[in-house]
Design a protein around this motif. Structure first.
Motif, PDB file in Angstrom:
ATOM      1  N   ALA A 147       0.425   9.065 -31.783  1.00 40.01           N
ATOM      2  CA  ALA A 147      -0.070   8.625 -33.091  1.00 40.01           C
ATOM      3  C   ALA A 147       0.392   7.204 -33.396  1.00 40.01           C
ATOM      4  CB  ALA A 147       0.390   9.589 -34.189  1.00 40.01           C
ATOM      5  N   ALA A 148       1.627   6.893 -33.055  1.00 40.19           N
ATOM      6  CA  ALA A 148       2.153   5.553 -33.315  1.00 40.19           C
ATOM      7  C   ALA A 148       1.550   4.508 -32.388  1.00 40.19           C
ATOM      8  CB  ALA A 148       3.680   5.553 -33.181  1.00 40.19           C
ATOM      9  N   PHE A 149       1.340   4.876 -31.124  1.00 42.64           N
ATOM     10  CA  PHE A 149       0.871   3.941 -30.095  1.00 42.64           C
ATOM     11  C   PHE A 149      -0.385   4.509 -29.418  1.00 42.64           C
ATOM     12  CE2 PHE A 149       5.526   3.648 -30.305  1.00 42.64           C
ATOM     13  CZ  PHE A 149       5.670   2.322 -30.660  1.00 42.64           C
ATOM     14  N   LEU A 178       0.352   8.239 -38.386  1.00 42.99           N
ATOM     15  CA  LEU A 178       1.496   9.147 -38.348  1.00 42.99           C
ATOM     16  C   LEU A 178       1.393  10.210 -39.450  1.00 42.99           C
ATOM     17  CD1 LEU A 178       4.277   6.620 -37.411  1.00 42.99           C
ATOM     18  CD2 LEU A 178       3.549   8.598 -36.063  1.00 42.99           C
ATOM     19  N   LEU A 179       0.967   9.817 -40.632  1.00 45.16           N
ATOM     20  CA  LEU A 179       0.775  10.803 -41.700  1.00 45.16           C
ATOM     21  C   LEU A 179      -0.299  11.811 -41.304  1.00 45.16           C
ATOM     22  CD1 LEU A 179       0.957   8.544 -44.906  1.00 45.16           C
ATOM     23  CD2 LEU A 179       2.720  10.111 -44.054  1.00 45.16           C
ATOM     24  N   SER A 180      -1.384  11.341 -40.713  1.00 45.08           N
ATOM     25  CA  SER A 180      -2.462  12.237 -40.278  1.00 45.08           C
ATOM     26  C   SER A 180      -1.995  13.201 -39.197  1.00 45.08           C
ATOM     27  CB  SER A 180      -3.651  11.433 -39.752  1.00 45.08           C
ATOM     28  OG  SER A 180      -4.271  10.755 -40.805  1.00 45.08           O
ATOM     29  N   ALA A 181      -1.033  12.783 -38.385  1.00 41.60           N
ATOM     30  CA  ALA A 181      -0.485  13.637 -37.328  1.00 41.60           C
ATOM     31  C   ALA A 181       0.576  14.598 -37.862  1.00 41.60           C
ATOM     32  CB  ALA A 181       0.089  12.783 -36.200  1.00 41.60           C
ATOM     33  N   GLY A 182       0.878  14.516 -39.165  1.00 41.51           N
ATOM     34  CA  GLY A 182       1.806  15.459 -39.783  1.00 41.51           C
ATOM     35  C   GLY A 182       3.230  14.969 -39.922  1.00 41.51           C
ATOM     36  N   PHE A 183       3.458  13.677 -39.758  1.00 46.90           N
ATOM     37  CA  PHE A 183       4.814  13.129 -39.877  1.00 46.90           C
ATOM     38  C   PHE A 183       4.939  12.369 -41.194  1.00 46.90           C
ATOM     39  CE2 PHE A 183       3.844  13.561 -35.394  1.00 46.90           C
ATOM     40  CZ  PHE A 183       4.915  14.317 -34.970  1.00 46.90           C
ATOM     41  N   GLN A 210       0.809  -5.358 -36.005  1.00 50.45           N
ATOM     42  CA  GLN A 210      -0.052  -6.266 -36.761  1.00 50.45           C
ATOM     43  C   GLN A 210      -0.702  -5.560 -37.952  1.00 50.45           C
ATOM     44  OE1 GLN A 210      -0.193  -9.584 -36.063  1.00 50.45           O
ATOM     45  NE2 GLN A 210       1.376  -9.041 -34.563  1.00 50.45           N
ATOM     46  N   ASN A 211      -0.595  -4.214 -37.989  1.00 50.93           N
ATOM     47  CA  ASN A 211      -1.239  -3.462 -39.055  1.00 50.93           C
ATOM     48  C   ASN A 211      -0.380  -2.245 -39.411  1.00 50.93           C
ATOM     49  OD1 ASN A 211      -2.902  -1.985 -40.778  1.00 50.93           O
ATOM     50  ND2 ASN A 211      -4.761  -2.430 -39.612  1.00 50.93           N
ATOM     51  N   LEU A 212       0.596  -2.459 -40.265  1.00 49.90           N
ATOM     52  CA  LEU A 212       1.519  -1.389 -40.646  1.00 49.90           C
ATOM     53  C   LEU A 212       0.789  -0.245 -41.344  1.00 49.90           C
ATOM     54  CD1 LEU A 212       4.424  -0.368 -40.757  1.00 49.90           C
ATOM     55  CD2 LEU A 212       4.666  -1.569 -42.943  1.00 49.90           C
ATOM     56  N   ASP A 213      -0.168  -0.565 -42.177  1.00 46.71           N
ATOM     57  CA  ASP A 213      -0.893   0.485 -42.896  1.00 46.71           C
ATOM     58  C   ASP A 213      -1.593   1.440 -41.932  1.00 46.71           C
ATOM     59  OD1 ASP A 213      -0.051  -0.529 -45.347  1.00 46.71           O
ATOM     60  OD2 ASP A 213      -1.809  -1.819 -45.550  1.00 46.71           O
ATOM     61  N   ALA A 214      -2.144   0.922 -40.838  1.00 42.61           N
ATOM     62  CA  ALA A 214      -2.818   1.779 -39.851  1.00 42.61           C
ATOM     63  C   ALA A 214      -1.819   2.692 -39.144  1.00 42.61           C
ATOM     64  CB  ALA A 214      -3.573   0.922 -38.838  1.00 42.61           C
TER      65      ALA A 214
END
Length: 138
Positions: free
Chosen positions: A22-24, A91-96, A82-86
């Motif tokens: 999710a992060a990468f 990560l939120l969508s993946a449940g973290f 380059q895009n912290l919001d993304a």
């Protein structure tokens, strides 16, 4: 010189990969295998790109250090995006959940997440290319 990889002992490889995928989203498993580490069998995975990666080794035991203490050990590691919001959305969508908000100022913003093993990862987005603005220590 640059940091090529971090080698982390984890509890569950698949759960760990869920967080880091999710992060990468453009990273992939570069290699994997099995080995015995001081008598303990374990599976390992290299997850990253052509320049850098994270090594995950399963069969971890015990608890990660308590981050609110001064106990010896890893405090956190950080990645620039380059895009912290993304990153946050993925990560939120993946449940973290966000572990703690970072300091927001006019030249950078950051946030901290805990991976499934208790490692704290900082994600930072710089809003300036000027080193004196990016690296303020006041």
């Amino acid at each position: 010189m640059y940091l090529e990889h971090l080698n982390l002992v984890v509890n569950d490889l698949e759960e760990t990969l869920t967080f880091y995928r999710a992060a990468f989203p453009y990273w992939e498993v570069r290699g994997e295998g099995t080995q015995s580490w001081y008598g303990t069998p374990r599976r390992w995975i290299h997850f990253g790109d052509d320049q850098q990666y994270l090594t995950f080794n399963d069969n971890g035991s015990g608890e990660n250090r308590a981050l609110h203490t001064n106990d010896l050990g890893l405090a956190h590691f950080a990645y620039v995006t380059q895009n912290l919001d993304a990153v946050i959305r993925r990560l939120l969508s993946a449940g973290f959940d966000i572990a703690k908000d970072g300091s927001q100022d006019e030249y950078r913003k950051n946030v901290y997440f805990l991976d499934p093993n208790g490692f704290e990862i900082e994600f930072v987005q710089y809003l300036s290319d000027i080193p004196q603005e990016r690296n303020q220590y006041a």
